[in-house]
Design a protein around this motif. Structure first.
Motif, PDB file in Angstrom:
ATOM      1  N   ALA A   1       0.843  -1.194   0.000  1.00 25.75           N
ATOM      2  CA  ALA A   1       0.000   0.000   0.000  1.00 25.75           C
ATOM      3  C   ALA A   1       0.879   1.243   0.000  1.00 25.75           C
ATOM      4  O   ALA A   1       1.914   1.301   0.661  1.00 25.75           O
ATOM      5  CB  ALA A   1      -0.907   0.000   1.220  1.00 25.75           C
ATOM      6  N   GLY A   2       0.453   2.235  -0.768  1.00 28.13           N
ATOM      7  CA  GLY A   2       1.196   3.488  -0.829  1.00 28.13           C
ATOM      8  C   GLY A   2       2.308   3.507  -1.844  1.00 28.13           C
ATOM      9  O   GLY A   2       2.989   4.530  -1.975  1.00 28.13           O
ATOM     10  N   GLN A   3       2.521   2.411  -2.568  1.00 22.23           N
ATOM     11  CA  GLN A   3       3.574   2.341  -3.573  1.00 22.23           C
ATOM     12  C   GLN A   3       2.950   2.139  -4.955  1.00 22.23           C
ATOM     13  O   GLN A   3       2.012   1.359  -5.105  1.00 22.23           O
ATOM     14  CB  GLN A   3       4.536   1.192  -3.283  1.00 22.23           C
ATOM     15  N   PRO A   4       3.450   2.842  -5.952  1.00 21.78           N
ATOM     16  CA  PRO A   4       2.925   2.624  -7.322  1.00 21.78           C
ATOM     17  C   PRO A   4       3.143   1.185  -7.767  1.00 21.78           C
ATOM     18  O   PRO A   4       4.118   0.539  -7.392  1.00 21.78           O
ATOM     19  CB  PRO A   4       3.758   3.588  -8.177  1.00 21.78           C
ATOM     20  N   VAL A   5       2.214   0.674  -8.562  1.00 24.91           N
ATOM     21  CA  VAL A   5       2.335  -0.667  -9.111  1.00 24.91           C
ATOM     22  C   VAL A   5       3.028  -0.543 -10.460  1.00 24.91           C
ATOM     23  O   VAL A   5       2.419  -0.116 -11.446  1.00 24.91           O
ATOM     24  CB  VAL A   5       0.970  -1.347  -9.264  1.00 24.91           C
ATOM     25  N   GLY A   6       4.303  -0.887 -10.508  1.00 24.84           N
ATOM     26  CA  GLY A   6       5.036  -0.795 -11.743  1.00 24.84           C
ATOM     27  C   GLY A   6       6.342  -1.548 -11.661  1.00 24.84           C
ATOM     28  O   GLY A   6       7.313  -1.049 -11.112  1.00 24.84           O
ATOM     29  N   PHE A   7       6.362  -2.793 -12.148  1.00 23.41           N
ATOM     30  CA  PHE A   7       7.588  -3.586 -12.169  1.00 23.41           C
ATOM     31  C   PHE A   7       7.507  -4.600 -13.301  1.00 23.41           C
ATOM     32  O   PHE A   7       6.447  -4.823 -13.897  1.00 23.41           O
ATOM     33  CB  PHE A   7       7.845  -4.274 -10.820  1.00 23.41           C
ATOM     34  N   GLU A   8       8.652  -5.231 -13.604  1.00 23.66           N
ATOM     35  CA  GLU A   8       8.752  -6.202 -14.681  1.00 23.66           C
ATOM     36  C   GLU A   8       9.540  -7.407 -14.194  1.00 23.66           C
ATOM     37  O   GLU A   8      10.486  -7.245 -13.413  1.00 23.66           O
ATOM     38  CB  GLU A   8       9.447  -5.567 -15.901  1.00 23.66           C
ATOM     39  N   ILE A   9       9.155  -8.601 -14.626  1.00 23.65           N
ATOM     40  CA  ILE A   9       9.845  -9.831 -14.251  1.00 23.65           C
ATOM     41  C   ILE A   9      10.114 -10.673 -15.497  1.00 23.65           C
ATOM     42  O   ILE A   9       9.406 -10.564 -16.495  1.00 23.65           O
ATOM     43  CB  ILE A   9       9.058 -10.658 -13.204  1.00 23.65           C
ATOM     44  N   ASP A  10      11.141 -11.510 -15.397  1.00 25.43           N
ATOM     45  CA  ASP A  10      11.513 -12.364 -16.530  1.00 25.43           C
ATOM     46  C   ASP A  10      12.289 -13.572 -16.010  1.00 25.43           C
ATOM     47  O   ASP A  10      12.820 -13.556 -14.899  1.00 25.43           O
ATOM     48  CB  ASP A  10      12.355 -11.574 -17.521  1.00 25.43           C
ATOM     49  N   ASP A  11      12.344 -14.612 -16.839  1.00 24.33           N
ATOM     50  CA  ASP A  11      13.183 -15.800 -16.605  1.00 24.33           C
ATOM     51  C   ASP A  11      13.010 -16.372 -15.192  1.00 24.33           C
ATOM     52  O   ASP A  11      13.954 -16.484 -14.413  1.00 24.33           O
ATOM     53  CB  ASP A  11      14.661 -15.462 -16.843  1.00 24.33           C
ATOM     54  N   VAL A  12      11.788 -16.773 -14.880  1.00 22.52           N
ATOM     55  CA  VAL A  12      11.474 -17.362 -13.576  1.00 22.52           C
ATOM     56  C   VAL A  12      11.840 -18.838 -13.614  1.00 22.52           C
ATOM     57  O   VAL A  12      11.345 -19.589 -14.464  1.00 22.52           O
ATOM     58  CB  VAL A  12       9.982 -17.174 -13.242  1.00 22.52           C
ATOM     59  N   GLU A  13      12.691 -19.271 -12.702  1.00 19.04           N
ATOM     60  CA  GLU A  13      13.158 -20.663 -12.710  1.00 19.04           C
ATOM     61  C   GLU A  13      13.537 -21.104 -11.310  1.00 19.04           C
ATOM     62  O   GLU A  13      13.723 -20.284 -10.403  1.00 19.04           O
ATOM     63  CB  GLU A  13      14.358 -20.814 -13.648  1.00 19.04           C
ATOM     64  N   LEU A  14      13.650 -22.422 -11.116  1.00 18.94           N
ATOM     65  CA  LEU A  14      14.117 -22.993  -9.864  1.00 18.94           C
ATOM     66  C   LEU A  14      15.625 -23.220  -9.944  1.00 18.94           C
ATOM     67  O   LEU A  14      16.185 -23.380 -11.019  1.00 18.94           O
ATOM     68  CB  LEU A  14      13.403 -24.310  -9.574  1.00 18.94           C
ATOM     69  N   PHE A  15      16.265 -23.281  -8.790  1.00 20.26           N
ATOM     70  CA  PHE A  15      17.693 -23.571  -8.772  1.00 20.26           C
ATOM     71  C   PHE A  15      18.020 -24.459  -7.570  1.00 20.26           C
ATOM     72  O   PHE A  15      17.247 -24.583  -6.654  1.00 20.26           O
ATOM     73  CB  PHE A  15      18.522 -22.282  -8.731  1.00 20.26           C
TER      74      PHE A  15
END
Length: 374
Positions: A360-374
């Motif tokens: 709450a109180g923070q703008p919604v704006g981000f990007e994600i890529d290459d989600v994987e397990l390790f």
């Protein structure tokens, strides 16, 4: 049917008020409880072909509000025991023998246990609960109801069970009864998720944005829809493709407003759950954001034995910057949020979804890529 040549032995629990008394027939544990039930484990089944099967030398260990060890010998057709209400684990101990009536006596047949062992059951007052032990066995079809307990036994004659299909290699069950489960079984090495050293969940290069609902479908069982969510204080959140750090496409999330309640973000909700990631240390992904922090969370459900349904989330706060960075989150770093009223450890074999969100109180704006397990 998925299990081939199977024998299902159902342990059926019938709830009733247990009289409390001090006579010799009142079980000691029942004397301490005003409400209770009884468990009846069937040991004999009749087949449509005329064959009869029985489970002999069967020792069942019950752990829960009380501890019992029950034995079924070659002459017993069922085992019945009075129990206090509560959750129990029922373990079929090694040494059991499955036998078929030959006309002159019972003869052992080749069989193997394929169901989880122990099984978790709950004894509740005035309710009927069932625990099912599953075996593979040969050549008969059996359907059997016994007495008022509704005990059911069935045999399906097809072909021997195998453990090499994608669903069989992701379910924590030893289908072919060789002592090796899922990716530990060489038969499962035909599955890419058993051979990959870095199992990819989604790199957003597989046509995610061709339809209205992006989907992850790279690594079983981590497949399912990507969806936005919010606390209801903002009009909408948009998902859209953006250029990735070293690839054409990544996932972008944005909203024209700032949430004022609990925040908003994006989630990967799995089609089949729980997903087992216990063979891995954690999860890795690339992220960048114009707003910080971003919280990453893992949902899990259910956990056998702790009454948690569903359990609350475990997560970690991140501080991504405007440039792409790789983040590794180990399962051991995740902390419980604590809204469920209890303390539950994170169990990586019971994953339901993955979430990224701003508070709450923070703008919604981000990007994600290459989600994987390790």
């Amino acid at each position: 049917m998925r299990y081939l040549r199977q024998l299902f032995v159902s342990a059926v629990l019938t709830m009733a008020a247990v009289p409390v008394g001090c006579g010799p027939e009142a079980p000691g544990d029942a004397e301490q409880a005003s409400d209770g039930g009884s468990i009846s484990l069937a040991l004999v089944a009749g087949g449509s072909s005329g064959a009869v099967y029985r489970l002999s030398n069967a020792w069942f260990e019950l752990s829960g509000p009380t501890h019992r060890r029950l034995h079924g010998d070659g002459d017993a057709t069922e085992i019945t025991e009075v129990l206090p209400v509560g959750r129990y684990d029922v373990m079929l101990e090694p040494g059991w023998v499955l036998e078929r009536w030959s006309g002159a006596g019972y003869v052992p047949v080749e069989a193997g246990l394929t169901s989880p062992n122990p099984l978790s059951i709950v004894v509740r007052q005035s309710l009927l609960s069932t625990a099912v032990f599953t075996f593979w066995v040969t050549d008969d079809v059996v359907s059997f109801d016994q007495g008022t307990l509704g005990v059911v036994v069935a045999v399906d004659d097809v072909t021997p069970a195998r453990e090499d299909a994608a669903d069989a290699c992701n379910n924590r069950v030893d289908e072919d009864v060789d002592g090796l489960v899922d990716c530990a079984d060489p038969d499962c090495q035909v599955q890419p998720f058993c051979t990959s050293t870095t199992p990819l969940i989604d790199d957003f290069e597989d046509g995610d944005f061709a339809d209205a609902l992006p989907r992850a479908n790279s690594f079983l069982p981590f497949i399912g829809p990507w969806a936005t969510y919010s606390d209801g204080t903002i009009p909408w959140i948009e998902m859209f493709p953006v250029a990735g750090p070293a690839s054409p496409t990544a996932l972008g999330i944005s909203s024209p407003a700032v949430p004022s309640g609990s925040g908003a973000g994006v989630a990967l909700t799995l089609d089949v759950w729980p997903a087992d990631a216990s063979a891995f240390e954690g999860i890795r992904f690339k992220i960048r954001s114009q707003a910080s922090p971003v919280r990453f969370e893992v949902g899990m459900f259910p956990i056998v034995g702790n009454g948690c349904s569903p359990c609350d989330r475990h997560g970690v706060d991140l501080s991504p910057g405007p440039e792409w960075a790789t983040v590794e989150v180990r399962w051991s770093e995740l902390e419980q949020e604590g809204w469920s009223g209890g303390s539950w450890p994170f169990e990586p074999w019971s994953i339901v979804d993955l979430r990224w969100h701003t508070p709450a109180g923070q703008p919604v704006g981000f990007e994600i890529d290459d989600v994987e397990l390790f």
